[in-house]
Scaffold this motif. Structure first.
Motif, PDB file in Angstrom:
ATOM      1  N   SER A 150      43.787  21.483  81.858  1.00  0.00           N
ATOM      2  CA  SER A 150      43.009  20.738  82.866  1.00  0.00           C
ATOM      3  C   SER A 150      41.575  21.205  83.075  1.00  0.00           C
ATOM      4  O   SER A 150      40.705  20.969  82.245  1.00  0.00           O
ATOM      5  CB  SER A 150      43.755  20.741  84.193  1.00  0.00           C
ATOM      6  N   ASN A 152      39.768  23.704  82.694  1.00  0.00           N
ATOM      7  CA  ASN A 152      38.996  24.564  81.804  1.00  0.00           C
ATOM      8  C   ASN A 152      38.129  23.817  80.803  1.00  0.00           C
ATOM      9  O   ASN A 152      37.270  24.423  80.162  1.00  0.00           O
ATOM     10  CB  ASN A 152      39.922  25.516  81.050  1.00  0.00           C
ATOM     11  N   LEU A 153      38.366  22.538  80.636  1.00  0.00           N
ATOM     12  CA  LEU A 153      37.514  21.770  79.721  1.00  0.00           C
ATOM     13  C   LEU A 153      36.442  20.992  80.468  1.00  0.00           C
ATOM     14  O   LEU A 153      35.546  20.420  79.863  1.00  0.00           O
ATOM     15  CB  LEU A 153      38.369  20.805  78.891  1.00  0.00           C
ATOM     16  N   GLY A 154      36.578  20.940  81.779  1.00  0.00           N
ATOM     17  CA  GLY A 154      35.621  20.169  82.569  1.00  0.00           C
ATOM     18  C   GLY A 154      34.409  20.999  82.944  1.00  0.00           C
ATOM     19  O   GLY A 154      34.243  22.124  82.475  1.00  0.00           O
ATOM     20  N   TYR A 155      33.551  20.426  83.789  1.00  0.00           N
ATOM     21  CA  TYR A 155      32.437  21.195  84.315  1.00  0.00           C
ATOM     22  C   TYR A 155      33.003  22.366  85.091  1.00  0.00           C
ATOM     23  O   TYR A 155      34.077  22.282  85.688  1.00  0.00           O
ATOM     24  CB  TYR A 155      31.585  20.340  85.260  1.00  0.00           C
ATOM     25  N   SER A 156      32.253  23.444  85.091  1.00  0.00           N
ATOM     26  CA  SER A 156      32.696  24.627  85.806  1.00  0.00           C
ATOM     27  C   SER A 156      32.169  24.565  87.243  1.00  0.00           C
ATOM     28  O   SER A 156      31.229  23.835  87.541  1.00  0.00           O
ATOM     29  CB  SER A 156      32.196  25.820  84.992  1.00  0.00           C
ATOM     30  N   ASP A 327      23.005  26.357  93.275  1.00  0.00           N
ATOM     31  CA  ASP A 327      22.548  24.972  93.364  1.00  0.00           C
ATOM     32  C   ASP A 327      21.483  24.697  92.295  1.00  0.00           C
ATOM     33  O   ASP A 327      21.479  23.644  91.645  1.00  0.00           O
ATOM     34  CB  ASP A 327      22.007  24.702  94.775  1.00  0.00           C
ATOM     35  N   MET A 330      23.028  24.373  88.866  1.00  0.00           N
ATOM     36  CA  MET A 330      23.589  23.041  88.676  1.00  0.00           C
ATOM     37  C   MET A 330      22.497  22.036  88.300  1.00  0.00           C
ATOM     38  O   MET A 330      22.740  21.081  87.579  1.00  0.00           O
ATOM     39  CB  MET A 330      24.304  22.567  89.946  1.00  0.00           C
ATOM     40  N   CYS A 336      27.739  27.320  82.891  1.00  0.00           N
ATOM     41  CA  CYS A 336      27.868  27.969  81.579  1.00  0.00           C
ATOM     42  C   CYS A 336      29.065  27.428  80.802  1.00  0.00           C
ATOM     43  O   CYS A 336      29.990  26.873  81.375  1.00  0.00           O
ATOM     44  CB  CYS A 336      28.090  29.464  81.775  1.00  0.00           C
ATOM     45  N   THR A 338      32.443  27.024  79.427  1.00  0.00           N
ATOM     46  CA  THR A 338      33.726  27.509  79.948  1.00  0.00           C
ATOM     47  C   THR A 338      34.449  28.365  78.907  1.00  0.00           C
ATOM     48  O   THR A 338      35.196  29.272  79.268  1.00  0.00           O
ATOM     49  CB  THR A 338      34.631  26.338  80.388  1.00  0.00           C
TER      50      THR A 338
ATOM     51  N   GLN B 110      24.908  18.068  96.737  1.00  0.00           N
ATOM     52  CA  GLN B 110      25.470  19.396  96.998  1.00  0.00           C
ATOM     53  C   GLN B 110      26.921  19.280  97.419  1.00  0.00           C
ATOM     54  O   GLN B 110      27.776  20.040  96.967  1.00  0.00           O
ATOM     55  CB  GLN B 110      24.676  20.107  98.100  1.00  0.00           C
ATOM     56  N   ASN B 113      29.018  18.371  94.380  1.00  0.00           N
ATOM     57  CA  ASN B 113      29.235  19.544  93.529  1.00  0.00           C
ATOM     58  C   ASN B 113      30.266  20.490  94.146  1.00  0.00           C
ATOM     59  O   ASN B 113      31.041  21.122  93.437  1.00  0.00           O
ATOM     60  CB  ASN B 113      27.927  20.305  93.302  1.00  0.00           C
ATOM     61  N   PHE B 117      35.622  20.492  93.454  1.00  0.00           N
ATOM     62  CA  PHE B 117      36.576  21.539  93.112  1.00  0.00           C
ATOM     63  C   PHE B 117      37.595  21.804  94.217  1.00  0.00           C
ATOM     64  O   PHE B 117      38.392  22.719  94.121  1.00  0.00           O
ATOM     65  CB  PHE B 117      35.824  22.821  92.735  1.00  0.00           C
ATOM     66  N   GLY B 127      31.283  11.808  87.365  1.00  0.00           N
ATOM     67  CA  GLY B 127      30.756  11.615  86.008  1.00  0.00           C
ATOM     68  C   GLY B 127      31.502  12.422  84.962  1.00  0.00           C
ATOM     69  O   GLY B 127      30.905  12.863  83.976  1.00  0.00           O
ATOM     70  N   GLU B 128      32.756  12.619  85.178  1.00  0.00           N
ATOM     71  CA  GLU B 128      33.551  13.452  84.277  1.00  0.00           C
ATOM     72  C   GLU B 128      34.827  12.699  83.947  1.00  0.00           C
ATOM     73  O   GLU B 128      35.354  11.972  84.762  1.00  0.00           O
ATOM     74  CB  GLU B 128      33.887  14.754  85.042  1.00  0.00           C
ATOM     75  N   PRO B 131      40.835  15.380  82.678  1.00  0.00           N
ATOM     76  CA  PRO B 131      41.197  16.396  81.684  1.00  0.00           C
ATOM     77  C   PRO B 131      42.226  15.873  80.669  1.00  0.00           C
ATOM     78  O   PRO B 131      42.192  16.273  79.502  1.00  0.00           O
ATOM     79  CB  PRO B 131      41.783  17.520  82.538  1.00  0.00           C
ATOM     80  N   GLY B 309      32.707  21.082  79.631  1.00  0.00           N
ATOM     81  CA  GLY B 309      32.754  22.532  79.795  1.00  0.00           C
ATOM     82  C   GLY B 309      32.121  23.281  78.635  1.00  0.00           C
ATOM     83  O   GLY B 309      31.695  24.425  78.793  1.00  0.00           O
TER      84      GLY B 309
END
Lengths: 459, 459
Positions: A150, A152-156, A327, A330, A336, A338, B110, B113, B117, B127-128, B131, B309
């Protein structure tokens, strides 16, 4: 014609006059075909030099707004903005690429960045360890254990992977730092941390003060215009320091000196601590470990100990600062890799990691003494240096200012890449940063003997 | 006392008055112990509000330059600059963190973002992709094949790994792009490409023109102050466009429209093409494929098709531009994760990759029609939208301006995160960007029904 440019405005006279003319044309005050007053007359009426008028007229002609008749007079050719857009000057990249806020790297740095990848080049001063020293097996094991489920492949998350921040929080205890994961930001190496601070926390009137010499002048884009020595006449800004194994000098501040820094200023302090684990003897705790007021922004990285290719570094700072920098991160790149983050959290705090660091230190120590022996043989009559206490570098000082740009160029022709002292303090032609971390022993011998030849030509 | 602050100066009154007082003290015009005029008198003489005077006096007191006597008057306490440095104000992070060049993200961004999570949140406009849609197996295979020899663990070349650039050069042929590896720069996602352009190629007077609406206003740090619509009154700058599956509208420009853009302007064009592979029907070739003058800077990424990621994107541009941006990239972060780069070069141009893309498109199409059915049921009387032609989004327009900040907040309280239209065009409260790429079918049903409830309260 009562309007005149405002000489106390921040806009140049030329710009004010240009906007004024465009407005006149656009509002129909000067109609298509209308003859403009002569250059002399305009200059008199607006109380500016004729050359300013000429500049404006030429530009408006280039843009198709104005035109000249053979008789010599200038008239309004077009008021249509569509026309304006179409008639703008032909795209000229060589002009456009130089107009940004960020200046190009110093010429020497550009060459270093380029030639480091040339086959056959000997990198005598590079800031990278030899690939042999990087723990390929440790990394491979960490890669195999990467979880691809899940999230771990998306945005961090904006501060970076929580698991990595938890590992780091534990890892940093070894340097005397007690920090919670909430006060850590994961960045793409220490350099990005400096850029985030520069873009986010410095205004145009802030300086970054640094020790002489320092790594900082070699990255001029970090508010390069505002760099200054500590104890100059300004007091607004940040103080940048590398208390453990300073780059390039290799100095290590003792505990008293660390405390002295904290007590001597209220300025925010940037502690760059990327070499901390590479001291040959026990290292004092980080400067930040003595900071109880949130004054220090602490920066670390795995680049000097594990692998720079992973691009993982971190910032430790008060919550307010971390939130701001996260911020910004982003806004710059959404976080970075993942994969890289997982590799590091998988290998930190393992026995294999500690073994690697012990081994690495030992290897660096052997390399350092090999290089120092060569220096003794070749350079002791004409230069001085300190025996390295760790890290990658020997900061050698010649008795004459021989480490010039032309020496750099001449050595480059012989496939030897050096890091001259002037990268670390402007106009310092006495020093050279040598690295014992990258070259093989053979390369050190060959490289230093060619350096010796070139230096002897000019000393 | 003849001096008065200059109201047409770019410096604030407060700053001018502060410097003036410091100069007076430093030049000995106001000596140590000297009693200052009263606040009221200073305000009158300088023709400013009393509050401005109070602000200056308070700050100079905090800095130890001035002090107050119990009787109420203010006097000069110190003129020494050394004293000044020691007595500088106590470090105040809440002030410092707001002074950088880069502004904070929009408040709504903000929150997006941050809340993306939160466990249990329903991301209705993100925009993702989900997974589940990311090709974990494909990536795993690519990871296993990572080479950890020599240079792969070190810093990467300034343009990025050559093998990856070669793979991309082949991959991009599918979009009609003929480009050599020398004209490609690897970046940490499309966002970083935009930042490099902004920091490197735009001066303070350049605008980025964009279509209405556009992804661009949602990243205000990309020269946010200077954003403007195309055909505004200025013509200096760049034109940003997403010709294939525009974010947020989902529009696809046809070939004639692409050619029309190129022929209508000499401005540099930024083509953002991150959704190219996600059209449900055949996509026209990239805008850049029609560009024979090097006018277009082309940006792509694997984020929307493989995994965000990994943080891998690319720029295709003339050599001059690529060299400049590569040099900047070295200044910002010394390049991308070599692991991520290797993973992508291992999986591009494989049959498994093509299969994944075909599968992904099919999945997105099913999700799109599921979401559209829900919209038909709930929202057709009060809103309109176009059937998506690919990508992630449905751009829905309500008949009244109901997509406000308070709607965003109210939904957030119910664990529903939306991407309001005002992120994509300032003050647009009619639109909403919905995404069918992330949520499960159940989440879409639940999220849209809560959205419906909230909208019905205000419509």
């Amino acid at each position: 014609m009562s309007w005149k440019p405002n000489r106390s405005s921040s806009q140049s006279l030329y710009e004010q006059i240009k906007s004024w003319m465009i407005t006149k044309i656009n509002q129909g005050e000067w109609v298509i075909g209308e003859k403009l007053p002569t250059q002399r007359k305009l200059a008199e009426q607006l109380e500016v030099n004729r050359s300013t008028i000429i500049q404006v007229l030429e530009e408006l002609k280039a843009e198709g707004i104005l035109a000249s008749k053979q008789g010599g007079y200038t008239y309004v050719k077009s008021k249509s903005w569509n026309q304006f857009i179409k008639n703008q000057p032909k795209l000229n990249w060589s002009r456009t690429i130089n107009q940004g806020l960020y200046k190009s790297n110093l010429d020497t740095i550009q060459k270093v960045n380029e030639y480091e990848f040339s086959p056959g080049i000997i990198r005598l001063g590079t800031g990278e360890m030899s690939p042999d020293l990087m723990p390929a097996k440790l990394i491979k094991n960490a890669i195999v254990n990467i979880q691809l489920d899940s999230t771990n492949l998306g945005y961090s998350e904006s501060q970076g992977d929580l698991v990595l921040r938890e590992s780091l929080s534990k890892h940093l205890l070894k340097r005397g730092l007690h920090t919670s994961p909430e006060n850590i930001l994961i960045v793409s190496g220490a350099l990005q941390a400096l850029q985030l601070i520069s873009l986010g926390l410095l205004d145009a009137k802030s300086y970054i003060f640094y020790d002489r010499p320092s790594y900082l002048p070699s990255i001029p884009s970090v508010h390069s215009l505002y760099c200054a020595q500590l104890k100059d006449n300004q007091n607004k800004g940040f103080y940048y320091t590398i208390p453990t194994l300073n780059n390039p000098t290799g100095d290590i501040l003792n505990i008293e000196e660390r405390k002295e820094i904290l007590s001597s200023t209220n300025m925010p302090i940037i502690e760059d601590d990327v070499y901390h684990e590479l001291t040959f003897e026990h290292a004092p705790n980080a400067l930040k470990s003595f900071d109880h007021d949130g004054q220090v922004i602490y920066i670390g990285s795995v680049s000097k100990v594990i692998s720079p290719g992973l691009r993982i570094g971190w910032v430790v700072a008060p919550t307010l600062v971390i939130n701001r920098l996260a911020d910004l991160k982003m806004q710059l790149d959404y976080g970075c890799s993942t994969l890289s983050q997982q590799v590091i959290s998988n290998l930190l705090n393992t026995a294999a990691y500690d073994d690697h660091v012990t081994h690495l230190r030992q290897q660096l120590k052997e390399r350092a003494s090999f290089m120092e022996n060569l220096l003794e043989k070749l350079f002791s009559p004409i230069s001085t240096w300190n025996t390295p206490k760790g890290g990658y570098y020997i900061w050698i000082k010649f008795e004459k200012p021989v480490i010039t740009k032309s020496l750099f160029q001449n050595l480059l022709k012989k496939n030897i890449l050096i890091n001259p002292g002037y990268l670390y303090y402007p106009k310092d032609y006495y020093h050279l940063r040598l690295s014992f971390a990258y070259c093989t022993f053979e390369e050190m011998e060959h490289g230093l003997s060619l350096l010796y030849e070139e230096v002897m030509k000019v000393i």
